[in-house]
Write an enzyme that holds these catalytic residues in place. Structure first.
Site, mmCIF file in Angstrom:
data_model
loop_
_atom_site.group_PDB
_atom_site.id
_atom_site.type_symbol
_atom_site.label_atom_id
_atom_site.label_comp_id
_atom_site.label_asym_id
_atom_site.label_seq_id
_atom_site.Cartn_x
_atom_site.Cartn_y
_atom_site.Cartn_z
ATOM 1 N N GLU A 150 -18.511 29.467 10.641
ATOM 2 C CA GLU A 150 -19.364 28.768 11.617
ATOM 3 C C GLU A 150 -18.644 27.539 12.175
ATOM 4 O OE1 GLU A 150 -23.817 29.708 9.797
ATOM 5 O OE2 GLU A 150 -22.546 28.205 8.873
ATOM 6 N N TYR A 151 -17.971 26.837 11.256
ATOM 7 C CA TYR A 151 -17.230 25.634 11.662
ATOM 8 C C TYR A 151 -16.141 26.009 12.677
ATOM 9 C CZ TYR A 151 -14.201 21.519 11.175
ATOM 10 O OH TYR A 151 -13.418 20.428 11.416
ATOM 11 N N ASP A 152 -15.374 27.062 12.358
ATOM 12 C CA ASP A 152 -14.310 27.489 13.265
ATOM 13 C C ASP A 152 -14.860 27.891 14.623
ATOM 14 O OD1 ASP A 152 -12.380 26.968 11.442
ATOM 15 O OD2 ASP A 152 -12.268 29.029 10.666
ATOM 16 N N ASP B 270 -1.840 6.901 -5.574
ATOM 17 C CA ASP B 270 -0.410 7.155 -5.439
ATOM 18 C C ASP B 270 -0.155 8.017 -4.202
ATOM 19 O OD1 ASP B 270 2.198 7.005 -6.013
ATOM 20 O OD2 ASP B 270 2.157 8.317 -7.766
ATOM 21 N N ARG C 125 3.444 2.233 6.977
ATOM 22 C CA ARG C 125 3.748 0.859 6.613
ATOM 23 C C ARG C 125 5.137 0.444 7.116
ATOM 24 N NH1 ARG C 125 4.492 -3.087 2.158
ATOM 25 N NH2 ARG C 125 6.417 -2.198 1.444
ATOM 26 N N SER D 136 3.049 -5.709 0.212
ATOM 27 C CA SER D 136 2.996 -4.926 -1.016
ATOM 28 C C SER D 136 2.382 -5.791 -2.110
ATOM 29 C CB SER D 136 4.388 -4.453 -1.393
ATOM 30 O OG SER D 136 5.241 -5.558 -1.430
ATOM 31 N N CYS E 44 39.783 2.396 -7.501
ATOM 32 C CA CYS E 44 41.037 1.868 -6.951
ATOM 33 C C CYS E 44 42.032 1.457 -8.026
ATOM 34 C CB CYS E 44 40.756 0.699 -6.014
ATOM 35 S SG CYS E 44 40.255 -0.801 -6.866
ATOM 36 N N GLU F 5 -9.891 -1.652 -8.409
ATOM 37 C CA GLU F 5 -9.885 -0.338 -7.747
ATOM 38 C C GLU F 5 -8.731 0.490 -8.290
ATOM 39 O OE1 GLU F 5 -9.082 -0.995 -3.613
ATOM 40 O OE2 GLU F 5 -10.716 -2.422 -3.377
ATOM 41 N N TYR G 238 -9.163 0.937 2.027
ATOM 42 C CA TYR G 238 -9.352 -0.158 1.069
ATOM 43 C C TYR G 238 -9.000 -1.548 1.573
ATOM 44 C CZ TYR G 238 -4.425 1.063 0.311
ATOM 45 O OH TYR G 238 -3.113 1.365 0.489
ATOM 46 N N ASP H 265 -17.145 28.178 6.690
ATOM 47 C CA ASP H 265 -15.890 27.980 7.408
ATOM 48 C C ASP H 265 -15.908 28.702 8.746
ATOM 49 O OD1 ASP H 265 -15.012 26.435 5.409
ATOM 50 O OD2 ASP H 265 -13.432 27.800 4.691
ATOM 51 N N LYS I 184 -8.377 -7.354 -7.003
ATOM 52 C CA LYS I 184 -8.411 -8.196 -5.799
ATOM 53 C C LYS I 184 -9.486 -9.267 -5.954
ATOM 54 C CE LYS I 184 -7.341 -4.147 -3.028
ATOM 55 N NZ LYS I 184 -7.756 -3.209 -1.987
ATOM 56 N N CYS J 156 39.044 -0.329 -12.459
ATOM 57 C CA CYS J 156 38.090 0.289 -11.531
ATOM 58 C C CYS J 156 38.404 1.777 -11.424
ATOM 59 C CB CYS J 156 38.194 -0.383 -10.165
ATOM 60 S SG CYS J 156 37.326 0.515 -8.864
ATOM 61 N N CYS K 186 39.347 -2.172 -2.249
ATOM 62 C CA CYS K 186 38.828 -1.043 -3.017
ATOM 63 C C CYS K 186 38.020 -0.136 -2.091
ATOM 64 C CB CYS K 186 37.946 -1.547 -4.160
ATOM 65 S SG CYS K 186 37.102 -0.209 -5.030
ATOM 66 N N CYS L 11 35.039 -4.985 -10.256
ATOM 67 C CA CYS L 11 36.351 -4.507 -9.823
ATOM 68 C C CYS L 11 36.984 -5.642 -9.033
ATOM 69 C CB CYS L 11 36.168 -3.275 -8.936
ATOM 70 S SG CYS L 11 37.486 -3.004 -7.744
ATOM 71 N N GLU M 57 -4.903 4.572 2.050
ATOM 72 C CA GLU M 57 -3.870 5.438 1.503
ATOM 73 C C GLU M 57 -4.104 6.878 1.933
ATOM 74 O OE1 GLU M 57 -1.948 3.445 -0.160
ATOM 75 O OE2 GLU M 57 -0.692 4.654 -1.499
ATOM 76 N N LYS N 208 -5.343 2.430 -8.115
ATOM 77 C CA LYS N 208 -4.197 2.359 -7.200
ATOM 78 C C LYS N 208 -3.796 3.791 -6.882
ATOM 79 C CE LYS N 208 0.144 -0.026 -6.446
ATOM 80 N NZ LYS N 208 0.997 1.053 -6.007
ATOM 81 N N LYS O 269 -0.026 -1.657 -13.468
ATOM 82 C CA LYS O 269 0.474 -0.285 -13.498
ATOM 83 C C LYS O 269 0.265 0.358 -14.872
ATOM 84 C CE LYS O 269 2.921 1.033 -10.318
ATOM 85 N NZ LYS O 269 4.094 0.517 -9.625
HETATM 86 S S1 IVH Z 1 -4.414 -3.215 -1.308
HETATM 87 C C1 IVH Z 1 -2.311 -6.854 0.610
HETATM 88 N N1 IVH Z 1 -5.574 -1.279 -2.643
HETATM 89 O O1 IVH Z 1 -0.192 -0.012 -3.177
HETATM 90 C C2 IVH Z 1 -2.711 -5.756 -0.307
HETATM 91 N N2 IVH Z 1 -3.258 -1.049 -2.113
HETATM 92 O O2 IVH Z 1 2.036 -2.034 -3.834
HETATM 93 C C3 IVH Z 1 -2.767 -4.448 0.350
HETATM 94 N N3 IVH Z 1 -2.280 1.067 -2.826
HETATM 95 O O3 IVH Z 1 1.240 -0.628 -0.058
HETATM 96 C C4 IVH Z 1 -2.864 -3.315 -0.550
HETATM 97 N N4 IVH Z 1 -4.107 1.912 -3.736
HETATM 98 O O4 IVH Z 1 0.105 1.629 -0.413
HETATM 99 C C5 IVH Z 1 -4.433 -1.728 -2.101
HETATM 100 N N5 IVH Z 1 -6.755 0.366 -3.795
HETATM 101 C C6 IVH Z 1 -5.612 -0.080 -3.239
HETATM 102 C C7 IVH Z 1 -4.420 0.684 -3.261
HETATM 103 C C8 IVH Z 1 -3.259 0.153 -2.688
HETATM 104 C C9 IVH Z 1 -2.821 2.116 -3.454
HETATM 105 C C10 IVH Z 1 -0.855 0.961 -2.423
HETATM 106 C C11 IVH Z 1 -0.625 0.579 -0.984
HETATM 107 C C12 IVH Z 1 0.237 -0.650 -1.022
HETATM 108 C C13 IVH Z 1 0.799 -0.603 -2.395
HETATM 109 C C14 IVH Z 1 1.084 -2.007 -2.869
#
Ligand code: IVH
Length: 692
Positions: free
Chosen positions: A43-45, A128, A147, A90, A426, A124, A241, A41, A305, A423, A447, A441, A189, A126, A329
């Site tokens: 050396e990097y700094d 978070d 986004r 999404s 109101c 892949e 991704y 660290d 995908k 209600c 109201c 209501c 992400e 997902k 999910k």
């Molecule tokens: S692909 C058109 N790949 O999930 C498709 N999304 O509900 C573009 N996310 O808004 C998304 N891991 O924020 C893709 N391996 C992954 C992902 C991923 C997380 C999120 C991303 C997206 C949301 C979709």
């Protein structure tokens, strides 16, 4: 021993800055992507400090890929907006094995593929976190964005540059012919690792600052910092991704694209598998379910995908999600807690929604205090009572729900819950309309709860998005009697400027900011936002867009909705059913609504509908009907293509139809088209008009 920065000539300084940019970038990759740092660290700094010292003496030589851009740029007041040239969509969520089969079946049907034909799927994790877009031009990072609403995001260029894993320049690949594309929008992400999240919270706690509920919130809070030096201090990471706009892709599958991303220096998740059938997809899902807790970062499911980009292109999109991808999910997380009270909330359309106040409990890293009870029937069906001990669950961002009551723990004096007959705000009668499980209501615009909720909706982010008018301020303005309905907002400055400035916590600056935000709205709002904002029952963003797309201007929409044929016109729009059509008609028939709309449009300019940067095709705005069997595509695919080209697809031929696409063995629609003298075109002509 190298020279001190002051001793360097300009040429030497330029050479050294180039060397340092490369060296530091290599260290970043070794440290973050490969987890094998080759410098300490200290050396990097030292390298970074030397780079800064030389830049301070030779500011003209600062390189666009300078490592100093990775630490805080100057503070700004608010984020600028960036419009995504290709929207950030999404994914649809699925939760079961049956739905995985359903996803593949739908793809087969859409493309007209036989069961025996294999569809390769890339699976892949997902992640978070929060999605980002990073636009590179000629290999250099130009802009970074969140986004946002998918179409417009926030400009987080400075913040993104502070993340060491984000390449400032795309690393040249060994093959000289593989130049980076002139323009590419890389998506992925931003996340915080579990251990960095715990460290950050410990620090926040020690310094008396707010702790974050989970790594995702911590990542969001760290990325969306107006002062990018704060982002720089938080150890954020990324996985890439996807891509948005690209000048000319040299890959034909998603898997190849991921390989290319790695070559350019992006971290790509190592847990990625190519699946040949549904069983392999499910096996991968089970494997990740097992592995989930051992991963150093949070994931909330698996994304599937379609691997072939050609098939992705053919499949296209439906509403806001691709047909070629889906999010599987993980099951919701559950916990047991006590239901302290049942409270009734009044929504903007008068719906009375019961809410459970819970003894706060940690469910999978998030503190839960309330759960939705949906409606009276749901409470009766599950026999939920105040004082009960209940099992609750939360999945992703959705509001926690009550799964069941633990009967053995019910207090002996407990009584069944009685839904109020009036209600709670109101006092108007509360009634159930028809088959609907919801109780409303009847106070409508009288109201106060409905009025306030309607106001909050009107100014909310997806509606008119008036900055400075959050829920708290709306409540305050409403209680003072200054803003009772949406039109009053535009008279606020005229009628209550001095009083507002004098309010504690306000003052000249914040009042002026608010007036400016209101003024900006007067200058022009998009038709679809306006339609959404006025709050017609059941009309969400997608329906508002559909209406805008069909009527094109506010004047025309208003005229048509006042005509005798309004209901009929609406039901002819694909996607609007009779119930929704009736709500829309009812809304425009109500004199108080008409008066409010007139007051609003006297002040606000409602812009004509602008299709989202779509090239116009011969089919834009045309009404089109399909009949007979098509040869080159399924009916579903044809419909989607026509819609993407800006056409309205209707089911029945009428005098208003522009084209009838005639396949083999056409039916009565063709006869009617003949009679009404409607232009008939072949499938081939349809392709030409699509311009594809
Ligand atoms: S692909 C058109 N790949 O999930 C498709 N999304 O509900 C573009 N996310 O808004 C998304 N891991 O924020 C893709 N391996 C992954 C992902 C991923 C997380 C999120 C991303 C997206 C949301 C979709």
């Amino acid at each position: 021993m190298s020279k001190s920065p002051e001793e360097l000539t300009e040429t030497e300084a330029a050479q050294e800055l180039e060397y340092l940019a490369q060296k530091i970038a290599q260290c970043d990759i070794a440290y973050h992507r490969d987890d094998s740092p080759f410098l300490t660290d200290a050396e990097y700094d030292a390298l970074k400090r030397r780079n800064e010292a030389i830049e301070a003496l030779f500011p003209d030589l600062i390189r666009p890929d300078s490592p100093s851009f990775r630490v805080g740029a100057k503070t700004i007041d608010a984020f600028d907006k960036i419009t995504h040239t290709v929207p950030m969509l999404s994914l649809a969520d699925i939760f079961s094995v049956e739905e995985v089969y359903g996803f593949i079946d739908k793809i087969r049907r859409f493309l007209g593929l036989a069961d025996s034909e294999e569809i390769e799927i890339v699976a892949e994790p997902k992640i978070d976190g929060l999605s980002f877009s990073a636009v590179y031009e000629n290999g250099r990072l130009i802009t970074g964005a969140t986004r946002g609403d998918g179409t417009v995001g926030e400009d987080i260029t400075a913040n993104l540059k502070t993340i060491r894993q984000v390449p400032l320049t795309l690393r040249p690949t060994a093959d000289l012919f593989e130049m980076p594309p002139q323009k590419i929008d890389i998506r992925g992400e931003v996340y915080m690792s579990k251990s960095d999240f715990f460290d950050l919270n410990r620090l926040q706690e020690e310094t008396g600052k707010k702790v974050f509920a989970n790594p995702r919130n911590a990542a969001a809070g760290s990325l969306r910092q107006l002062d990018a030096s704060v982002t720089a201090e938080r150890n954020l990471r990324i996985f890439a991704y996807a891509c948005g706009e690209i000048s000319h892709p040299t890959w034909t599958t998603h898997a190849e694209f991921l390989e290319q991303l790695k070559k350019w220096g992006f971290p790509v998740n190592p847990e990625i598998r190519i699946c040949k059938n549904v069983q392999e997809m499910i096996d991968f899902f089970d494997y990740l379910t097992q592995k989930r807790s051992a991963l150093p970062y949070d994931i909330d499911g698996v994304v599937y995908k379609v691997n072939s980009l050609e098939l992705q292109r053919r499949l296209g999109f439906i509403a806001r999600s691709p047909r070629w991808a889906v999010a599987h999910k993980f099951p919701a997380e559950q916990a047991v807690t006590k239901l302290e009270a049942i409270r009734i909330q009044v929504g903007r359309t008068g719906a009375l929604t019961p809410v459970a106040d819970l003894e706060p409990i940690n469910v999978g890293g998030v503190i839960v205090r309330h759960a939705t009870l949906h409606n009276a029937d749901e409470i009766a069906r599950k026999d939920i009572r105040e004082g009960d001990t209940v099992v609750i669950q939360r999945a992703g961002d959705v509001i926690p729900q009550i799964v069941r009551v633990i009967q053995e723990k019910r207090p002996t004096d407990s009584k069944p819950y009685h839904f109020p007959e009036v209600c709670p705000v109101c006092g108007s009668r509360a009634v159930r309309e028809g088959e609907d499980a919801v109780i409303y209501c009847t106070g409508e615009l009288f109201c106060p709860a409905q009025q306030q909720e309607a106001l909050k909706h009107f100014v909310s982010k997806d509606a008119l998005d008036i900055e400075g008018l959050g829920d708290k301020n709306i409540e305050m303005l409403f209680e003072k009697g200054w803003v009772q309905n949406a039109a009053d907002i535009f008279d606020l400055q005229k009628n209550h400027e001095l009083e507002l400035v004098a309010l504690s916590g306000w003052g000249l600056k914040s009042a002026n900011n608010l007036f400016q935000a209101i003024e900006k709205i007067k200058q022009g709002v998009a038709l679809e936002r306006f339609i959404y904002a006025v709050g017609i029952r059941e009309v969400g963003e997608a329906t508002a867009r559909l209406l805008a797309h069909n009527y094109l201007s506010w004047a025309r929409f208003l005229t048509e909705m006042s005509s005798d044929t309004a209901f009929e016109q609406l039901t002819h729009i694909e996607g609007i059913g009779p119930v929704m059509a009736q709500y829309i008609v009812d809304f425009f028939q109500e004199p108080r609504n008409r008066e409010l709309l007139n007051r609003l449009t006297a002040q606000i300019t409602v812009n004509d509908y602008m299709p989202p940067h779509q090239k116009t095709t011969p089919l834009s705005g045309k009404s089109i009907v399909f009949t007979g069997t098509l040869e080159t595509m399924t009916r579903q695919e044809a419909k989607a293509k026509a819609q993407a080209a800006g056409a309205k697809v209707v089911s029945a031929v009428s005098a208003k139809t522009d084209y009838v696409v005639v396949g083999s063995n056409p039916g009565s629609k063709q006869i009617l088209a003949e009679k009404l003298n409607i232009m008939q075109i072949t499938e081939q002509e349809f392709h030409v008009m699509l311009d594809d």
